[in-house]
Motif scaffolding. Structure first.
Motif, mmCIF file in Angstrom:
data_model
loop_
_atom_site.group_PDB
_atom_site.id
_atom_site.type_symbol
_atom_site.label_atom_id
_atom_site.label_comp_id
_atom_site.label_asym_id
_atom_site.label_seq_id
_atom_site.Cartn_x
_atom_site.Cartn_y
_atom_site.Cartn_z
ATOM 1 N N UNK A 281 31.784 -11.721 40.915
ATOM 2 C CA UNK A 281 32.338 -12.721 40.002
ATOM 3 C C UNK A 281 32.934 -13.889 40.778
ATOM 4 N N UNK A 282 33.623 -13.598 41.886
ATOM 5 C CA UNK A 282 34.207 -14.669 42.687
ATOM 6 C C UNK A 282 33.120 -15.529 43.337
ATOM 7 N N UNK A 283 32.075 -14.876 43.854
ATOM 8 C CA UNK A 283 30.988 -15.635 44.471
ATOM 9 C C UNK A 283 30.262 -16.489 43.438
ATOM 10 N N UNK A 284 30.048 -15.919 42.250
ATOM 11 C CA UNK A 284 29.367 -16.655 41.199
ATOM 12 C C UNK A 284 30.198 -17.861 40.758
ATOM 13 N N UNK A 285 31.511 -17.663 40.585
ATOM 14 C CA UNK A 285 32.380 -18.759 40.153
ATOM 15 C C UNK A 285 32.404 -19.874 41.190
ATOM 16 N N UNK A 286 32.438 -19.500 42.467
ATOM 17 C CA UNK A 286 32.432 -20.499 43.531
ATOM 18 C C UNK A 286 31.100 -21.253 43.562
ATOM 19 N N UNK A 287 29.998 -20.512 43.406
ATOM 20 C CA UNK A 287 28.681 -21.150 43.407
ATOM 21 C C UNK A 287 28.504 -22.035 42.177
ATOM 22 N N UNK B 190 30.868 -23.725 40.644
ATOM 23 C CA UNK B 190 31.604 -24.968 40.869
ATOM 24 C C UNK B 190 30.832 -25.909 41.792
ATOM 25 N N UNK B 191 30.107 -25.341 42.756
ATOM 26 C CA UNK B 191 29.365 -26.164 43.708
ATOM 27 C C UNK B 191 28.057 -26.697 43.101
ATOM 28 N N UNK B 192 27.462 -25.939 42.169
ATOM 29 C CA UNK B 192 26.156 -26.315 41.618
ATOM 30 C C UNK B 192 26.177 -26.313 40.091
ATOM 31 N N UNK B 193 27.256 -26.823 39.519
ATOM 32 C CA UNK B 193 27.413 -26.734 38.064
ATOM 33 C C UNK B 193 26.322 -27.480 37.310
#
Length: 321
Positions: free
Chosen positions: A22-28, A30-33
């Motif tokens: 979930x943390x990796x997905x949320x970070x990704x 934000x970077x590639x919204x």
């Protein structure tokens, strides 16, 4: 030396802990919204038009009537499947589907590969563009127009029929002859799709390293040998993937063209599973029966897809999964 060990130990200690999915997905995200937002219409399309309708497949196990609805219709189990397997039409439409699909795989599937290789060998760029444009055009013509052209050309007074009468043909409308329907269907499919389906192979050919051709020419290899040992192996992964996709859709013979071209006289060789489902479901209102036939067809396609993927992975090391 001791200081080096201390620095390395402190570096290891300072490494961040592994993040959860979930943390990796949320970070990704934000970077590639914006990329994720572009995926929303595609996902919505598949959910709405492909996954949601799967709920209605349960009518294959019910005696469905619109007045009672899906949940209100009585459960009949495998009755519709048993009726289909025991009917006169089962072996006829299964045979026609397999035969037409096999003809399509043998004659239609290699056609765009051959065209792409031939276009790749042409050195005159103007001639190459003209050939590509001409072969692409039939794909963009409406299916109704295509079938109308086929009917007009093969009628008793059509262009093709008129020409064949000079070679001893009896002049009877070709679409009224069951033995000619499959040939007409396959030839029209090749004519309509060969140019469009060759695009992916032309793109794959552009990715082949040109230095390989230069080295082959220096070694005295002819253009035929270059095709055999460089061109075809270079696009073989693409051919394997397209072959797997074709196998997964092999028995879904395009019912639109068949319905527009066939008639009761040619049912013997033209009626396939998809056209049978259309006729039983929409024209004769046998919704549950046609749903059972459609599920049977989907299961066969799934088996073919898995088999083709397994064989391709073992033989060519190329597969979808």
């Amino acid at each position: 030396m001791a200081k080096t060990v201390q620095v390395e130990a402190s570096g290891l200690a300072s490494k961040p802990k592994s993040q959860t999915f979930a943390q990796r997905f949320f970070r990704d995200f934000l970077m590639n919204k914006y990329l994720y937002l572009m995926m929303v219409p595609v996902l919505a399309y598949y959910v709405i038009f492909h996954y949601t309708p799967m709920y209605g497949a349960i009518i294959a196990f019910k005696d469905y009537t619109p007045m009672k609805g899906i949940m209100g219709s009585p459960w009949v189990g495998l009755q519709h499947f048993n009726d289909f397997f025991g009917s006169y039409y089962f072996w006829r439409i299964l045979k026609n589907t397999v035969v037409i699909s096999s003809y399509s795989l043998i004659f239609e599937f290699p056609a765009p590969i051959i065209l792409a290789v031939l276009i790749n060998e042409v050195r005159n760029q103007i001639f190459k563009r003209v050939v590509q444009s001409i072969t692409y055009m039939p794909y963009f013509i409406s299916m109704i127009v295509i079938c109308g052209m086929i009917s007009d050309f093969t009628n008793s007074d059509g262009v093709i029929n008129t020409l064949l009468t000079y070679f001893g043909y009896d002049g009877r409308a070709m679409l009224q002859k069951p033995e000619l329907f499959r040939s007409i269907y396959i030839l029209s499919e090749i004519w309509q799709k060969i140019g469009w389906e060759s695009i992916i192979y032309i793109a794959a050919l552009m990715g082949i390293d040109q230095e390989q051709y230069e080295a082959a020419r220096m070694d005295g290899a002819s253009r035929w040998k270059q095709v055999l040992h460089i061109t075809l192996p270079g696009i073989m992964p693409t051919i394997a993937i397209m072959f797997i996709l074709r196998m997964g859709n092999l028995l879904n013979v395009g019912f639109e063209k068949i319905i527009l071209l066939y008639n009761p006289v040619t049912y013997e060789t033209a009626d396939v599973i998809s056209s049978f489902v259309y006729r039983k479901g929409l024209l004769e209102f046998g919704w549950s029966y046609s749903a059972a036939v459609g599920i049977f067809n989907s299961v066969l396609n799934l088996i073919l897809l898995i088999t083709a993927n397994y064989i391709s992975r073992k033989v060519n090391n190329s597969s979808l999964w």
